[in-house]
Design an enzyme around this catalytic site. Structure first.
Site, PDB file in Angstrom:
ATOM      1  N   THR A   4       0.839  -1.201   0.000  1.00 25.40           N
ATOM      2  CA  THR A   4       0.000   0.000   0.000  1.00 25.40           C
ATOM      3  C   THR A   4       0.874   1.252   0.000  1.00 25.40           C
ATOM      4  OG1 THR A   4      -1.624  -1.205   1.301  1.00 25.40           O
ATOM      5  CG2 THR A   4      -1.870   1.177   1.235  1.00 25.40           C
TER       6      THR A   4
ATOM      7  N   ARG B 293     -11.994  -9.765  -3.282  1.00 24.76           N
ATOM      8  CA  ARG B 293     -11.871  -9.185  -1.940  1.00 24.76           C
ATOM      9  C   ARG B 293     -11.767  -7.649  -2.006  1.00 24.76           C
ATOM     10  NH1 ARG B 293      -7.248  -6.424   0.757  1.00 24.76           N
ATOM     11  NH2 ARG B 293      -7.514  -6.758   2.982  1.00 24.76           N
TER      12      ARG B 293
ATOM     13  N   ASP C  10      -9.356  -3.061   1.780  1.00 21.91           N
ATOM     14  CA  ASP C  10      -8.075  -2.482   2.146  1.00 21.91           C
ATOM     15  C   ASP C  10      -8.207  -0.994   2.402  1.00 21.91           C
ATOM     16  OD1 ASP C  10      -5.320  -2.815   2.682  1.00 21.91           O
ATOM     17  OD2 ASP C  10      -5.287  -4.374   1.186  1.00 21.91           O
TER      18      ASP C  10
ATOM     19  N   THR D  75      -2.182   2.042   6.413  1.00 17.70           N
ATOM     20  CA  THR D  75      -1.642   0.883   5.705  1.00 17.70           C
ATOM     21  C   THR D  75      -1.533  -0.278   6.674  1.00 17.70           C
ATOM     22  OG1 THR D  75       0.267   0.006   4.500  1.00 17.70           O
ATOM     23  CG2 THR D  75       0.724   1.690   6.151  1.00 17.70           C
ATOM     24  N   GLY D  76      -1.616  -1.485   6.131  1.00 18.55           N
ATOM     25  CA  GLY D  76      -1.528  -2.677   6.978  1.00 18.55           C
ATOM     26  C   GLY D  76      -2.578  -3.695   6.592  1.00 18.55           C
TER      27      GLY D  76
END
Lengths: 133, 185
Positions: free
Chosen positions: A1, A29, A32, A51-52
């Site tokens: 990301t 999916r 995010d 992010t993550g």
């Protein structure tokens, strides 16, 4: 990301995030950091890009919570972002970058590392990966 | 009060022993993209333009998980996502499930500016991109050899993993319930 947040000298804020998602994610999916309010948010108080692990970021509404803590609880940008990363997002799942309308910057994370960089008008500039550099 | 900018290139279990040949290009890219953003702010560009400009640059860099360099789905494909938001107006735009749009962030901005909606995904987003004349490319443009290898390793370990996390299961872990493949994340 990847992501970027910015504020100009008049306090105008913006946030942007872009990602390929997770390695080996299921086709179809969605989950995010681009989810508005979860991984990306901006209002008149701050701009945030996270992010993550997207699913954790969405559950914790990470980006919006930073703004809400500033707006409703009167926390500073640093305090709000640190609280969200330390107390709301599960350990080892998230990091964020944020700037405030006053030109403050913060980049907390609870993962091992986060590729990050920042600069401010007063001449401060940094590029870091791990927490203790 | 003054201008400020921050950017990130992903978080995760980034190994401190990351080899220089993998580390240096990423550090250089962070410096490069930061400078682009600083120059734009100094030139008086609006923050919305600045964040789009910087993220486009990060998307075009194969060392980060977005645009060129996006990680792969279980089918070996890319499905990219992006979001942009303006603080003053709270206008925003997001896209998901892109497979051919070169810079997802710019399409997200077009969703914000050219539609009454805030989020388009998959076929609808791709159709909107074509309608707007957004630059597109073959899917292979986004796929790097490094990410093909990462997918192989993730599949072998039966894991779904975030940016830069190593795919080797820890000792004693059951591969099927590690990391994100548990339903609660």
């Amino acid at each position: 990301t990847v992501g970027c947040v910015a504020v100009d000298g008049n306090g105008n804020l913006a946030a942007a995030t872009s990602t390929g998602g997770l390695v080996n994610k299921m086709v179809g999916r969605i989950g995010d950091t681009p989810m508005i309010g979860a991984g990306t948010y901006a209002n008149c108080y701050c701009a945030v890009s996270a992010t993550g692990k997207g699913e954790s970021i969405i559950r914790a509404t990470v980006a919006r919570d930073v703004a809400a803590l500033m707006e409703y609880k009167g926390l500073s940008l640093n305090e709000a972002a640190a609280y969200v990363i330390e107390e709301c997002a599960p350990k080892h799942t998230a990091g964020l970058i944020a700037v405030s309308a006053k030109g403050e910057v913060t980049m907390p994370f609870n993962t091992v590392g986060m590729f990050r960089a920042c600069a401010t008008e007063d001449g401060h500039s940094e590029v870091k990966i791990w927490p203790d550099e | 009060m003054g201008w400020a900018i921050a950017l990130h290139g992903g978080a995760g279990d980034i190994p401190r022993a990351m080899p220089p040949e993998r580390l240096k290009p990423r550090e250089a890219a962070l410096h490069h993209c930061l400078q682009i953003g600083v120059d734009a702010l100094k030139a008086g560009r609006p923050p919305l333009d600045v964040v789009e400009l910087v993220v486009r640059e990060l998307e075009n860099n194969p060392h980060f998980n977005a645009g060129k360099g996006s990680v792969l789905t279980s089918n070996g494909t890319v499905e990219m996502e992006a979001c942009i938001m303006d603080g003053n107006t709270k206008r925003c735009g997001a896209v998901s499930g892109l497979t051919t749009v070169k810079n997802a962030i710019s399409l997200a901005r077009l969703v914000m500016e050219k539609t009454p909606h805030i989020y388009l995904a998959f076929d609808g987003a791709e159709a909107f991109a074509r309608e707007q004349g957004v630059e597109n490319t073959d899917t292979s443009h986004f796929i790097t050899p490094e990410n093909i290898e990462r997918l192989k390793q993730a599949k072998a370990a039966n894991r779904v993993q975030i940016d830069f996390t190593q795919s080797t299961p820890k000792a004693g872990e059951k591969a099927s319930v590690t990391a994100l493949d548990s339903q609660d994340g």
